[in-house]
Scaffold this active site. Sequence first.
Site, PDB file in Angstrom:
ATOM      1  N   CYS A 199       7.956  14.660 -18.171  1.00  0.00           N
ATOM      2  CA  CYS A 199       8.985  14.697 -17.186  1.00  0.00           C
ATOM      3  C   CYS A 199       9.437  16.258 -17.252  1.00  0.00           C
ATOM      4  CB  CYS A 199      10.138  13.812 -17.652  1.00  0.00           C
ATOM      5  SG  CYS A 199      11.020  13.307 -16.277  1.00  0.00           S
ATOM      6  N   HIS A 258       6.893   8.952 -17.193  1.00  0.00           N
ATOM      7  CA  HIS A 258       7.045   8.230 -18.535  1.00  0.00           C
ATOM      8  C   HIS A 258       6.204   7.407 -19.192  1.00  0.00           C
ATOM      9  CE1 HIS A 258      11.009  10.097 -19.624  1.00  0.00           C
ATOM     10  NE2 HIS A 258      11.334  10.125 -18.235  1.00  0.00           N
ATOM     11  N   GLU A 300       5.517   6.273 -21.978  1.00  0.00           N
ATOM     12  CA  GLU A 300       5.849   5.422 -23.055  1.00  0.00           C
ATOM     13  C   GLU A 300       6.684   4.243 -22.397  1.00  0.00           C
ATOM     14  OE1 GLU A 300       9.564   7.414 -21.841  1.00  0.00           O
ATOM     15  OE2 GLU A 300       7.731   8.139 -21.903  1.00  0.00           O
TER      16      GLU A 300
END
Length: 367
Positions: free
Chosen positions: A258, A344, A346
Amino acid sequence: MTTNYTKLPAILLLEDGTVYHGKAAGKIGTTTGEICFNTGMTGYQEIFTDPSYFGQIMVTTNAHIGNYGIHDDETESGNIKISGLVCKNFNIAYSRKLSSESIQDYFQEENIVGISDVDTRSLVRHIRDKGAMNAIISSEILDVEVLKQKLAEVPSMDGLELSSKVSTREPYFYGDSNSTYRVAVLDLGVKKNILRNFDNRDVYAKVFPAKTSFKEMEAWQPHGYFISNGPGDPAAMPYAIDTVTEILQADKPMFGICLGHQLLALANGIRTRKMFNGHRGINHPVKNIILDRCEVTSQNHGFGVVAEDIEKSDKVEITHVNLNDQSIEGIRVKGKKAFSVQYHPESSPGPHDSRYLFDQFVTSLQN
């Protein structure tokens, strides 16, 4: 659990003069920030505590917020980071037995001001058409002219440096000290689930404050570097751009997510710019053009890299593109073990399609 909360009137005023009337949610007070919307149907607590949302008022498009309560394990940082909340239904009563408290109690403890009973479909359409702008929520001042004066004093997100405000003040460790690999994490607003993904892959992380020098991080002798997500304008962070540049010059493995993606671009002479609306949700389709496969991704960003600059660059190449608007979602530096993605991997909340990127980074640490 709070069940007898009396809903007082509240006002949402946008920078362009648009006014929405609703009911107070959370703390009675006034708050300001850049208004944005997230289309995810789950994961409101992770969204509230994501440091990348610092300085922003969040509009949730899902009709019910708070319906499954608050759980301590579902935070991405130490406290709520959004400036305020706008929602349709602010559900104080919750259904999940494992939850520890209601969203109302949570917001009051964290001093978060919100507004509910707003036509969020109308609001999101307005923001989508008019673009990102500042806004003010108040449940204590109901005079629109007074609110306009206060809102006029709020700075634009364009040009704001915010990462140093959410970063850790002191270095700390995460994971097992006996792990095979050591990764230095430059904390610009890192999420806990990023650190958990490293820990799950035999990585011991040392998390450093945003303005830590490369020399100080290198003294720990890490196998590689991670540049985290975070809030604000990447172009207003020369200190971080310099650090990323030094990591590249030292030819160290590096992974950015990001904001970290945008900083890697800036360190290679690629500009960033503020997006009209940004991407915020958990169902954004992205194509990995290297592997020729698609993944559904979790996203949260209001800035992006300039595609034309990458196409002209002899330093980096595109690895991922957004299938909705063809914006750049991933790059890698030619001849180096340095890569980044705009989304993202994760997740939390969101699908796990992209977690292979953590494996890819750990593999780069082995050689």
